[in-house]
Design an enzyme around this catalytic site. Structure first.
Site, PDB file in Angstrom:
ATOM      1  N   GLU A  95       0.834  -1.199   0.000  1.00  0.00           N
ATOM      2  CA  GLU A  95       0.000   0.000   0.000  1.00  0.00           C
ATOM      3  C   GLU A  95       0.871   1.251   0.000  1.00  0.00           C
ATOM      4  OE1 GLU A  95      -4.127  -1.075   2.240  1.00  0.00           O
ATOM      5  OE2 GLU A  95      -2.382  -0.879   3.540  1.00  0.00           O
ATOM      6  N   CYS A 113       3.315   8.738   0.504  1.00  0.00           N
ATOM      7  CA  CYS A 113       3.928   7.871   1.513  1.00  0.00           C
ATOM      8  C   CYS A 113       4.201   6.516   0.866  1.00  0.00           C
ATOM      9  CB  CYS A 113       2.997   7.729   2.714  1.00  0.00           C
ATOM     10  SG  CYS A 113       3.613   6.626   3.999  1.00  0.00           S
ATOM     11  N   CYS A 120       6.815  -6.343   7.177  1.00  0.00           N
ATOM     12  CA  CYS A 120       7.885  -5.740   7.969  1.00  0.00           C
ATOM     13  C   CYS A 120       8.336  -6.733   9.034  1.00  0.00           C
ATOM     14  CB  CYS A 120       7.404  -4.452   8.644  1.00  0.00           C
ATOM     15  SG  CYS A 120       8.692  -3.601   9.597  1.00  0.00           S
ATOM     16  N   CYS A 124       6.704  -4.072  15.610  1.00  0.00           N
ATOM     17  CA  CYS A 124       6.203  -3.065  16.559  1.00  0.00           C
ATOM     18  C   CYS A 124       4.727  -3.343  16.857  1.00  0.00           C
ATOM     19  CB  CYS A 124       6.388  -1.659  15.989  1.00  0.00           C
ATOM     20  SG  CYS A 124       8.118  -1.219  15.685  1.00  0.00           S
ATOM     21  N   CYS A 127       1.608  -1.381  15.216  1.00  0.00           N
ATOM     22  CA  CYS A 127       1.663  -1.186  13.769  1.00  0.00           C
ATOM     23  C   CYS A 127       1.047  -2.383  13.051  1.00  0.00           C
ATOM     24  CB  CYS A 127       3.116  -1.001  13.332  1.00  0.00           C
ATOM     25  SG  CYS A 127       3.330  -0.850  11.545  1.00  0.00           S
ATOM     26  N   GLU A 173      10.567  -1.429   6.995  1.00  0.00           N
ATOM     27  CA  GLU A 173      11.639  -0.645   7.614  1.00  0.00           C
ATOM     28  C   GLU A 173      12.604  -0.207   6.502  1.00  0.00           C
ATOM     29  OE1 GLU A 173      14.440   1.291   9.033  1.00  0.00           O
ATOM     30  OE2 GLU A 173      12.941   0.797  10.559  1.00  0.00           O
ATOM     31  N   SER A 204      12.131   7.197   7.220  1.00  0.00           N
ATOM     32  CA  SER A 204      11.832   6.833   8.603  1.00  0.00           C
ATOM     33  C   SER A 204      12.544   5.542   8.991  1.00  0.00           C
ATOM     34  CB  SER A 204      10.320   6.660   8.772  1.00  0.00           C
ATOM     35  OG  SER A 204       9.994   6.236  10.081  1.00  0.00           O
ATOM     36  N   ASN A 303      -3.098   5.409  16.328  1.00  0.00           N
ATOM     37  CA  ASN A 303      -4.237   5.073  15.481  1.00  0.00           C
ATOM     38  C   ASN A 303      -4.731   3.661  15.745  1.00  0.00           C
ATOM     39  OD1 ASN A 303      -4.449   7.520  13.801  1.00  0.00           O
ATOM     40  ND2 ASN A 303      -2.391   6.958  13.140  1.00  0.00           N
ATOM     41  N   CYS A 346      -0.759   6.707  10.078  1.00  0.00           N
ATOM     42  CA  CYS A 346       0.468   6.115  10.607  1.00  0.00           C
ATOM     43  C   CYS A 346       0.184   4.805  11.333  1.00  0.00           C
ATOM     44  CB  CYS A 346       1.132   7.115  11.554  1.00  0.00           C
ATOM     45  SG  CYS A 346       2.674   6.540  12.267  1.00  0.00           S
TER      46      CYS A 346
END
Length: 360
Positions: A95, A113, A120, A124, A127, A173, A204, A303, A346
């Site tokens: 995405e 973005c 990933c 985390c 996320c 990442e 990031s 979020n 996010c």
């Protein structure tokens, strides 16, 4: 010819395309023409390159491939944010997100973005991408294609559309895929292509120290954003497994080295979680942790993510947290929210058609 025997032309730099065409006896200007067709004009097929002869196009098709990402789903938020679900050549999905900033809070601009991995590996806990596992890195061409195909789609309605900012904050990442990320940055920054200003590109990371040091050595004038999300190791260990390998006493000095080497400010990201990292004592610890660093702090009320129990603080608590940090000398802002209603904000990207945990 199989794709594995050809190069993705969208992942080739201007110099690489020139060198490739030199092998066919073409002059240097021909490589510039092809690069502009591929990158600036974001063409979807060889036939759209009207100024390139048929023989040259056929030769390029033998040596390279030009394949846009396949759009599987486009969701549009009430605030205008657009989320795209793309299918890759191996049927994996990623995405990316287009954010419109109209100038009410920040300077008017379009930001895309980008994802850098399928899934990933960092895990985390707040996320959605981190909960889906990891399959592979994206190629430079697949990263660049997210910009080109978003641009191509938007130009059908708005011919003058241009992405002004790029943030490598989507799935994955970025610093685990650093060679492809750096190559995609250089391609997107090229003046004959998308010509996206280098200081308008943000990368990031969750805090990979060796890669931060390598990025400092590269001395590329981007913005580095470091996901912090906790003011001490005890809390950060609970939400970010990477902290067990690179705890704050290792991460913060690496950030200091980066600032000293590049002369650039770092942006720290802090997801504010109700009852976890949002009280005044946490704020004081955070201010002490970042004291003396040339840095900005983005506060992000956490979020909604399927399967996670975290919730965001009340708006007045978020405001008080930010006010405390500013009083203690930090350049702290609460990030403007975009795309929450389509799970495009996010931490919400999951590589499938999904809004707040409900698949279509």
């Amino acid at each position: 010819m199989e794709d594995c025997l050809r190069q993705d032309i969208r992942g080739l730099s201007l110099d690489e395309i020139k060198e490739l065409l030199a092998g066919a006896g073409e002059k240097e200007y021909r490589g510039e023409q092809v690069f502009r067709w591929v990158q600036k004009k974001a063409v979807a097929c060889w036939q759209e390159m009207s100024s390139i002869g048929e023989k040259t196009r056929a030769w390029l098709a033998e040596k390279t491939y030009l394949r846009p990402l396949e759009l599987k789903e486009e969701l549009v938020s009430e605030d205008g944010t657009r989320k795209y679900l793309w299918k890759l050549g191996d049927n994996k999905t990623i995405e990316s997100v287009l954010l419109y900033h109209e100038g009410d809070v920040t300077k008017a601009r379009h930001t895309i973005c980008l994802s850098t991995q399928v899934g990933c590996p960092m895990g985390c806990s707040f996320c959605a991408t981190g909960k889906m596992g990891f399959w592979r890195n994206l190629s430079a061409g697949e990263i660049v294609s997210q910009v080109l195909d978003t641009t191509r789609l938007r130009r059908k309605e708005t011919p003058a559309f241009k992405a002004g900012n790029i943030v490598y904050m989507g799935m994955g990442e970025p610093l685990l895929n650093l060679p492809a990320v750096l190559k995609s940055i250089r391609i997107l920054n090229d003046k004959q292509g998308q010509n996206i200003g280098i200081r308008r590109i943000t990368v990031s990371t969750c805090g990979l120290v060796p890669q931060i040091d390598e990025l400092a050595r590269q001395n590329i004038d981007i913005v580095l954003a470091v996901s912090l999300h906790a003011p001490n190791n005890e809390l950060r260990n609970r939400v970010m497994p990477v902290n067990k390998k690179y705890p704050l006493e290792i991460l913060i000095p690496a950030c200091r080295r980066y600032i000293e080497k590049t002369g650039r400010r770092i942006t720290f990201e802090y997801a504010l979680i109700k009852g976890f990292n949002d009280d005044q004592e946490h704020g004081r610890q955070l201010a002490q942790l970042l004291r003396g660093l040339k840095a900005n702090l983005n506060i992000i009320p956490v979020n909604t993510v399927p399967g996670a129990s975290f919730s965001r603080p009340k708006p007045e608590n978020t405001r008080r947290f930010a006010e405390l940090l500013r009083k203690m000398g930090l350049d702290a802002v609460v990030r403007e929210e975009k795309g929450v209603d389509i799970a495009a904000a996010c931490g919400q990207l999951a590589g499938r058609s999904e809004v707040r945990g409900f698949a279509f």
